[in-house]
Design a protein around this motif. Structure first.
Motif, PDB file in Angstrom:
ATOM      1  N   ILE A 124      50.988  37.291  56.414  1.00 48.22           N
ATOM      2  CA  ILE A 124      49.815  36.398  56.409  1.00 48.22           C
ATOM      3  C   ILE A 124      49.775  35.575  55.114  1.00 48.22           C
ATOM      4  O   ILE A 124      49.499  34.376  55.138  1.00 48.22           O
ATOM      5  N   GLU A 125      50.065  36.246  54.031  1.00 46.52           N
ATOM      6  CA  GLU A 125      50.094  35.530  52.737  1.00 46.52           C
ATOM      7  C   GLU A 125      51.109  34.388  52.766  1.00 46.52           C
ATOM      8  O   GLU A 125      50.805  33.271  52.325  1.00 46.52           O
ATOM      9  N   LEU A 167      49.894  31.613  54.908  1.00 44.13           N
ATOM     10  CA  LEU A 167      48.844  30.843  54.215  1.00 44.13           C
ATOM     11  C   LEU A 167      49.460  29.848  53.218  1.00 44.13           C
ATOM     12  O   LEU A 167      49.016  28.709  53.107  1.00 44.13           O
ATOM     13  N   LEU A 183      48.069  28.103  61.470  1.00 41.22           N
ATOM     14  CA  LEU A 183      48.256  29.533  61.173  1.00 41.22           C
ATOM     15  C   LEU A 183      48.585  30.306  62.442  1.00 41.22           C
ATOM     16  O   LEU A 183      49.416  31.217  62.426  1.00 41.22           O
TER      17      LEU A 183
END
Lengths: 232, 197
Positions: free
Chosen positions: B137-138, B141, B187
């Motif tokens: 996820i990081e 992002l 995303l």
């Protein structure tokens, strides 16, 4: 009734929102407040981040300013040298009146020469420069010109065009020098004194030493002997 | 007195700090906002050390320019605006210097995992799974454009209202919603494999 274009369905991204919420929360360091208060108490604010401080706008112009300065320096340096060596062909010639024009002459001298007793220091006396008589100016050469004019052009030459002429004789007028003597000084080419002989140019007739001639003859004779011996 | 100050709202505390220069009020505000700001800046930049520096600088700016805060705005909006501006400047600076930090993400992830409060209650398998998910996820992002990343973080990580985000980013609410929507869509594409599983 206006449409709300931005009222998208929030449920569409429920899973994404959930994933983002689940991300572990980042926390500040334990000594965060201590470090902050130390900075504040020390007045250590110089490192406060700011985009403007990191790269000031004026720095963009530094290279350009450097180039401009270099060009200006170059221009001025070379321009000064050009002024020193001014092209004389570009200088307009001075007028004759400027050269021999009005001269300032002491007052007493003016009075004596021109007999002007009434003039004062504040008067301006303009004396025209004497006109140069063309005839007088040509005086020194007058005799020469006259003499040349008598002969009228080619006829004035001291030798005949058709015949070869010894220049020494012609220039020095030494009649004692024989025209046929080649060993004497310069002679005109085309030695034949016929009227059909053509002029091929000058050459220098140098005096030959008799000893040298005899030595040369002796050498030639010895060579001839050697050749004849070989033939036999 | 200290107990009283702790009970005050953010706006009341800043007023106290502005009017009486009460350093305790300032300290309470720093204590309240240091973690949310660190989390916001870290999610935006993806580097722990720089995030800490930026939050420190935010607090120093708050200290130095306390009088520039006007009471009609929320304090949280004001402090987030300062932090956001500094974080954006840092991003610009990075672009100029073309700094590529290849190892920072891995290091920070390791550190961060120790700070998860309830990790003791999660089974080792689940913990590993969560760690991997966080990393993915990081990274996703960080792949978002900064303009989308900023609003998505403010909305979905920091859980601020659209109005607050609009004030922080100096955008209209419509633009904020639009950007959040685009950011989420992007995303979604990047994290397709995670949330389907």
């Amino acid at each position: 009734m206006s449409k709300n274009r931005y009222n998208f369905n929030e449920n569409e991204f429920e899973q994404i929102k959930k994933l983002l919420k689940e991300l572990p929360k980042e926390k500040a360091a334990d000594n965060f407040e201590y470090n902050l208060m130390v900075k504040i108490n020390n007045g250590n604010f110089e490192k406060v981040r700011s985009g403007k401080d990191s790269f000031p706008l004026w720095k963009i112009f530094v290279p350009a300013a450097g180039i401009v300065t270099a060009v200006l320096l170059f221009f001025f340096l070379f321009n000064v040298t050009e002024e020193n060596s001014e092209n004389p062909f570009h200088i307009p010639p001075k007028l004759r009146t400027e050269i021999s024009g009005n001269l300032t002459v002491p007052l007493e001298a003016t009075k004596k020469v021109f007999g002007l007793n009434k003039i004062t220091n504040q008067d301006v006396v303009i004396i025209e420069s004497p006109k140069i008589d063309k005839k007088k100016a040509a005086l020194p050469n007058t005799k020469i010109q006259k003499r040349h004019s008598r002969h009228q052009g080619m006829a004035a030459l001291p030798f005949k065009l058709t015949n070869s002429t010894n220049l020494d004789v012609a220039v020095n007028s030494k009649k004692s020098m024989s025209r046929n003597n080649i060993n004497n000084r310069a002679t005109l080419a085309g030695m034949g004194n016929t009227s059909n002989s053509r002029f091929y140019g000058f050459y220098i007739g140098e005096e030959i030493d008799r000893k040298d001639v005899e030595a040369m003859k002796a050498r030639i004779d010895s060579i001839k002997r050697i050749i004849s011996l070989h033939k036999k | 007195m200290k107990k009283k100050l702790k009970e005050l709202t953010d706006e009341e505390l800043i007023k106290e700090f502005q009017e009486n220069n009460t350093i305790e009020a300032y300290e309470i505000l720093v204590n309240r906002f240091k973690d949310p700001l660190t989390n916001y800046v870290y999610r935006f930049l993806g580097e722990k050390d720089i995030s800490t520096d930026i939050v420190q600088d935010t607090m120093i700016k708050f200290y130095l320019h306390k009088d520039s805060y006007k009471s009609f705005a929320k304090f949280s909006t004001w402090i987030y605006t300062i932090a956001g501006n500094l974080a954006r400047n840092e991003l610009k600076r990075r672009k100029r210097r073309v700094i590529l930090s290849l190892n920072s993400n891995d290091d920070d992830t390791e550190k961060r995992n120790f700070q998860i409060e309830d990790k003791a209650f999660v089974s080792p398998d689940r913990y590993t799974d969560g760690e991997i998910k966080s990393k993915i996820i990081e990274k996703a992002l960080q792949k978002l454009k900064p303009v989308y990343r900023e609003v998505v973080i403010l909305r979905d990580v920091q859980e601020l209202s659209y109005e607050e985000i609009a004030k922080i980013t100096n955008l209209s609410i419509g633009t904020v919603k639009s950007r959040i929507n685009r950011g989420r869509k992007h995303l979604q594409k990047l994290l397709k494999n995670i949330y389907s599983g």
